[in-house]
Scaffold this motif. Structure first.
Motif, PDB file in Angstrom:
ATOM      1  N   ARG A 268      29.788  34.298  43.211  1.00 18.12           N
ATOM      2  CA  ARG A 268      30.878  34.300  42.231  1.00 18.12           C
ATOM      3  C   ARG A 268      31.991  35.231  42.705  1.00 18.12           C
ATOM      4  NH1 ARG A 268      30.405  34.998  35.634  1.00 18.12           N
ATOM      5  NH2 ARG A 268      32.658  35.083  35.221  1.00 18.12           N
ATOM      6  N   ILE A 269      33.201  34.722  42.705  1.00 18.15           N
ATOM      7  CA  ILE A 269      34.383  35.492  43.070  1.00 18.15           C
ATOM      8  C   ILE A 269      34.994  36.066  41.788  1.00 18.15           C
ATOM      9  CG2 ILE A 269      36.680  35.338  44.107  1.00 18.15           C
ATOM     10  CD1 ILE A 269      35.546  32.979  45.764  1.00 18.15           C
ATOM     11  N   PHE A 270      35.398  37.332  41.838  1.00 20.91           N
ATOM     12  CA  PHE A 270      35.906  38.036  40.654  1.00 20.91           C
ATOM     13  C   PHE A 270      34.877  37.969  39.514  1.00 20.91           C
ATOM     14  CE2 PHE A 270      40.019  36.013  42.261  1.00 20.91           C
ATOM     15  CZ  PHE A 270      40.245  37.019  43.185  1.00 20.91           C
ATOM     16  N   PRO A 271      33.690  38.557  39.692  1.00 26.25           N
ATOM     17  CA  PRO A 271      32.654  38.465  38.657  1.00 26.25           C
ATOM     18  C   PRO A 271      33.037  39.108  37.331  1.00 26.25           C
ATOM     19  CG  PRO A 271      32.031  40.011  40.391  1.00 26.25           C
ATOM     20  CD  PRO A 271      33.229  39.282  40.884  1.00 26.25           C
ATOM     21  N   ASP A 272      34.045  39.986  37.353  1.00 26.80           N
ATOM     22  CA  ASP A 272      34.489  40.602  36.097  1.00 26.80           C
ATOM     23  C   ASP A 272      35.538  39.759  35.378  1.00 26.80           C
ATOM     24  OD1 ASP A 272      32.811  42.760  36.551  1.00 26.80           O
ATOM     25  OD2 ASP A 272      34.354  43.877  37.659  1.00 26.80           O
ATOM     26  N   LEU A 273      35.953  38.673  36.004  1.00 25.93           N
ATOM     27  CA  LEU A 273      36.949  37.787  35.407  1.00 25.93           C
ATOM     28  C   LEU A 273      36.325  36.415  35.173  1.00 25.93           C
ATOM     29  CD1 LEU A 273      40.028  38.627  37.674  1.00 25.93           C
ATOM     30  CD2 LEU A 273      39.366  39.706  35.507  1.00 25.93           C
ATOM     31  N   GLN A 274      36.953  35.644  34.339  1.00 26.76           N
ATOM     32  CA  GLN A 274      36.448  34.291  34.087  1.00 26.76           C
ATOM     33  C   GLN A 274      37.604  33.349  33.794  1.00 26.76           C
ATOM     34  OE1 GLN A 274      33.918  35.221  30.698  1.00 26.76           O
ATOM     35  NE2 GLN A 274      35.392  34.328  29.281  1.00 26.76           N
TER      36      GLN A 274
END
Length: 311
Positions: A268-274
């Protein structure tokens, strides 16, 4: 004996009504014959016998026209009400016995159907041995009332004003890529870096509209990045396969890729974003009665999908 004769008459009448409603919804003798796997001549004879028994012409038909007479329209509308009542009575009795039986037709998008619904149905079928289960898959999960389905699972807000709609759960889109791809390219540090990467985009079926505006963010800030894809397809599973084979970054539903993320096949890329939140709905035809089998399906599917990338 007299009681059994009455029952036989009732079922004969109901059979005639079911035949007639099937004929009307088919739109022609030929189409009805295909649907019932018989010949147009047989359908014509059934219709003639029904009209003779009732004593009036129900269908106005010639080589160019097929339509309801006024009496045919009345008969059709009343038949729908009576058959719904009969079906409802049978389902109510079945429900009271806590037994799902008969046949249930379920529609779903292809990837959701293969990765989540099909495994669920294996256990659901085992727990309901008197129930025959049919699963139909379409690229975007779009169906209409002619598809003979009892419940359709739909990602996104349904556009069927007459349908009965139940929200089951939600998922989100996430950015992901294979470890092999990220080993060859510098991972993006910010959403804007996506413009420097190979991106994999979905296209709308039929219109070929490119879905390349990717929303990404959190509760504080979100932004939309418009990417230019190296590869695109109308099929979500092809996008998934391309991501797994290291072709680029994909913007996928978490419910489609959660197993690959857990097992390390995707990162997952940018796991803190969705990305955008997508709701999963169950869409039922506008019927007065809901089958016991559908109620059982909806009751059991909710807890199952909560561990499958949905919340």
């Amino acid at each position: 004996m007299f009681f059994m004769e009455i029952i036989k008459v009732i079922y004969d009448e109901a059979g005639g009504m079911r035949f007639f409603t099937s004929l009307v919804t088919s739109g022609s003798l030929t189409a009805c014959a295909r649907k019932l796997q018989t010949s147009p001549a047989t359908i014509s004879r059934h219709l003639s016998r029904l009209e003779s028994r009732i004593g009036t012409q129900l269908i106005l038909r010639n080589t160019r026209h097929f339509g309801l007479s006024e009496n045919g329209r009345i008969y059709y509308e009343r038949a729908l009400e009576i058959l719904a009542a009969i079906d409802g009575l049978e389902e109510e009795i079945s429900s009271n016995m806590h037994i799902a039986r008969g046949v249930i037709g379920i529609g779903a998008p292809v990837e959701l159907g293969r990765r989540v619904i099909a495994p669920f149905l294996e256990g659901f079928s085992a727990e309901n041995p008197d129930l025959l289960v049919n699963l139909a898959l379409a690229s975007e999960g779009f169906y209409d009332t002619s598809d003979s389905l009892d419940v359709v699972l739909r990602l996104g807000v349904p556009d069927s004003p007459d349908a009965i709609v139940t929200r089951l759960a939600s998922t989100v889109r996430v950015l992901c890529a294979s470890p092999e791809y990220l080993a060859k390219r510098l991972p993006p540090i910010s959403p804007g870096d996506l413009l420097k990467h190979d991106c994999l985009c979905l296209r709308r079926n039929k219109t070929m509209e490119l879905m390349n505006r990717w929303l990404i963010g959190n509760t504080i800030k979100t932004e939309i990045i418009t990417v230019e894809p190296r590869l695109s397809s109308t099929h979500a599973e092809i996008i998934h396969d391309w991501a797994l084979s290291g072709q680029g970054i994909a913007y996928k539903l978490l419910s489609d890729v959660y197993q690959d993320l857990e097992q390390g096949r995707l990162v997952r890329i940018f796991p803190d974003l969705q990305g955008e939140k997508i709701d999963l709905y169950a869409v039922l035809p506008n019927k007065k009665y809901t089958q016991a089998s559908v109620r059982a399906f909806l009751k059991d599917i909710k807890p199952f999908i909560k561990g499958s990338g949905f919340f």
